[in-house]
Scaffold this active site. Structure first.
Site, mmCIF file in Angstrom:
data_model
loop_
_atom_site.group_PDB
_atom_site.id
_atom_site.type_symbol
_atom_site.label_atom_id
_atom_site.label_comp_id
_atom_site.label_asym_id
_atom_site.label_seq_id
_atom_site.Cartn_x
_atom_site.Cartn_y
_atom_site.Cartn_z
ATOM 1 N N ALA A 31 0.864 -1.173 0.000
ATOM 2 C CA ALA A 31 0.000 0.000 0.000
ATOM 3 C C ALA A 31 0.896 1.218 0.000
ATOM 4 O O ALA A 31 1.733 1.370 0.886
ATOM 5 C CB ALA A 31 -0.916 -0.002 1.231
ATOM 6 N N SER A 87 1.536 5.451 -2.007
ATOM 7 C CA SER A 87 0.956 6.785 -2.060
ATOM 8 C C SER A 87 -0.225 6.904 -3.010
ATOM 9 O O SER A 87 -1.196 7.589 -2.710
ATOM 10 C CB SER A 87 2.038 7.803 -2.449
ATOM 11 O OG SER A 87 2.577 7.485 -3.712
ATOM 12 N N ASP A 137 11.730 5.957 -12.501
ATOM 13 C CA ASP A 137 11.631 5.593 -11.087
ATOM 14 C C ASP A 137 12.717 4.574 -10.773
ATOM 15 O O ASP A 137 12.657 3.433 -11.218
ATOM 16 C CB ASP A 137 10.254 4.998 -10.797
ATOM 17 C CG ASP A 137 10.015 4.769 -9.316
ATOM 18 O OD1 ASP A 137 10.998 4.743 -8.559
ATOM 19 O OD2 ASP A 137 8.857 4.600 -8.918
#
Length: 607
Positions: free
Chosen positions: A289, A291, A439
């Site tokens: 879980a 942002s 990323d």
């Protein structure tokens, strides 16, 4: 004597944030909005606690037998299946690999990069914008040995309307103001604490309790607010005070999770009320879980084990207001130095978050990378399951492998191979594809030892780079590798890193930072990434540039340098020995400069 300037800033910021709440209250359902907003505000102020969610934290060490038995967990719902094909459908080899993967590999398919706790803690000092976005790598590479505060994930409904989110920020502001008053009273009674961090010692706002209050509130809010907190969390103490950094360690552990009814509402809205008819099973306990959303495991009707990335409701629509509200908090608390050019950073953050919230765009990016890397040995991009994907839900094949940082436990030959492949991929993305997944989180790169392949996931942050920018950037990299001071300055001006009016101190720091970055490419043969403390050198130079810079870096630099820093830090983490100059030379020899690709530079300048 206690200064009340910090309290005044918080109160002023709270007032401005509250204006957003007033503007967001124009829909017809004012009563329910106020109720939801008050609940959000009290939650963020720490007055409510949410429902404690028990998670199995043993995934990192799970075995294959654990993986095969995980469908027996209480959180897994099995759906009625009338008939099953005797063989899996397309990509059968990939499907077989996916169904046999360890549970730990599930953590790699996550809502966004920062969700993987182990990788994020190891990567605590990697740079995004770094001390200066002029710098490719900054921060310390060695994880801090001090014990980290861990938080237990809780099940909380995501504030999904602009009004409830604005009131949530107002609640956070009120909580920070109350914490400041408490700290001020404590200092009046017991004196100012001794601290190595002067900002902490002077400001009652920057107490450890306030810092932790801020971090936990971001975890509860999720969305752009948490994303920015995670970006802040990878800075070093020259930019962000130590108490804030310590508390933001909590942020990297991931967000709270949606309750089951809210999760089902998202799935019903995005995939239709009959979405379960396409699945054999669905695990309501998320793998991660973070942002923007959370990831759940599932098995399709044809037996393909998949990862379903499900976006939190309202986060895409609240990017603008979330970032503005976070900016207010940062401005009125003096958390960010002026020379970081926060407006530019926030503008880039808005654009990047907008792209990351568009899962249809991410699906296209993933398919594009799958095509670009189809014939490149050593890489694999998983398939996208279109009939279980939408703008807010993305379903992809679940692939095996261990995160790159775990490869550091393997033999030297393997570490060298993986480091070389990562750097090769980075150079090809920028200088050949001009399309990069920016990323750098290590868990976006899963090494499959059996296939000697890196499985690539999470393409929400992918972007294109203009040809002319890439041309000059390659020239600058070559100049850094060759130790050519004048060329470094010239290319830096053309790219927008320098104005031409900088002081000699700034020019020298900038050039030396370029030479440090170019060091791995300076000589033929394998470069040992543990032979020189690159990151410490750049951190020191970055502090100088932060004081003397005259212009923000070009917008392309924020995401590009985040990716390049990740590639360097991964090689450092692996202790890899990589023939960097040879890899760059392969790119350079086949590169065509100029818009029409007809400009050829002398090969003797880089050989």
């Amino acid at each position: 004597m206690v200064s009340w300037k910090d309290i005044t800033r918080v109160v002023n910021g709270l007032s401005l944030v509250s204006q957003e709440a007033v503007r967001g209250s124009e829909s017809g359902e004012l009563k329910s909005l106020i109720k939801a907003g008050v609940l959000s505000a009290t939650d963020l102020a720490g007055l409510t606690k949410g429902k404690l969610r028990g998670f199995d934290t043993s995934n990192a060490t799970a075995t294959n037998s654990d993986a095969l038995n995980r469908n027996n967990k209480a959180s897994v719902v099995h759906f009625r299946v009338e008939s099953l094909p005797s063989q899996p459908s397309s990509d059968s080899n990939a499907i077989t690999a996916a169904t046999a993967q360890p549970v730990g590999a599930q953590n790699a398919s996550k809502a966004d990069a920062e969700a993987d706790l182990d990788a994020a803690n190891d990567n605590a000092q990697s740079a995004s914008q770094s001390n200066s976005s002029d710098v490719i790598v900054s921060g310390n590479i060695t994880p801090q040995p001090s014990p980290k505060k861990l938080r237990k994930p809780r099940e909380r409904k995501v504030p999904s309307t602009p009004f409830s989110r604005a009131l949530g920020f107002a609640g956070l502001g009120a909580g920070l103001a109350w914490g400041t008053l408490q700290e001020s009273a404590k200092r009046i009674a017991f004196g100012t604490p001794v601290s190595l961090n002067n900002q902490h010692a002077v400001s009652p706002f920057l107490s450890e309790k306030n810092a932790e209050r801020l971090a936990l509130a971001l975890c509860r809010m999720r969305g752009a607010a948490l994303k920015l907190g995670q970006m802040l969390s990878i800075q070093d103490e020259s930019l962000v005070p130590a108490p804030i950094l310590a508390a933001l360690d909590i942020v990297r552990q991931g967000a709270d999770v949606m309750p089951k009814n809210q999760l089902n509402q998202v799935l019903d809205t995005e995939l239709g009320p009959n979405w379960s008819s396409k699945l054999m099973s669905f695990d309501y306990e998320p793998m991660a879980a973070a942002s923007i959303g959370q990831v759940h495991g599932a098995v399709t009707k044809d037996g393909l084990e998949v990862a379903m990335k499900i976006q939190y409701p309202g986060v895409a629509d609240s990017i603008e207001s979330d970032i503005e509200n976070v900016k207010l908090l940062l401005t009125y608390t003096n958390l960010i130095p002026e020379k970081l050019y926060i407006d530019n950073a926030m503008k880039v953050a808005k654009e990047e978050l907008s792209r990351e919230c568009d899962y249809e765009l991410e699906a296209k990016n993933q398919k594009r990378f799958r095509s670009l890397l189809a014939n490149m040995k050593g890489f694999y991009v998983p398939i996208v399951v279109d009939n279980l994907s939408s703008r807010r839900v993305l379903t992809t094949e679940l692939v095996p492998g261990i995160p790159i940082d775990k490869v550091a436990l393997l033999d030297q030959a393997t570490r060298n191979y993986v480091g070389a492949k990562l750097l090769e991929l980075t150079l090809r993305e920028l200088f050949i594809f001009r399309f990069m997944q920016t990323d750098p989180n290590w868990s976006n790169f899963l090494y499959d030892h059996a296939e000697k392949s890196i499985n690539l996931i999470d393409f929400g942050a992918a972007r294109d780079f203009p040809k002319l920018f890439v041309d000059d950037y390659l020239r600058m990299v070559v100049a850094c590798a060759n130790g050519d001071r004048e060329a470094v300055i010239e290319m830096s001006r053309r790219l927008g890193f320098l104005t031409g009016m900088e002081s000699e101190v700034m020019l020298e720091a900038h050039v030396q930072a370029g030479f440090v970055v170019g060091l791995p490419f300076a000589k033929h043969g394998g470069y040992d990434f543990r032979s020189t403390n690159i990151t410490q050198s750049l951190s020191n130079l970055g502090a100088t540039m932060l004081r003397h810079r005259l212009t923000p870096p070009p917008e392309e630099a924020y995401s590009l340098h985040r990716k390049l820093s990740g590639a360097f830090l991964a090689c450092i983490k692996l202790g890899a020995i990589v023939p960097c100059r040879e890899l760059l030379l392969q790119v350079y020899e086949n590169y065509h400069f100029g818009e029409d690709g007809d400009e050829i530079l002398s090969r003797s300048s880089f050989s």
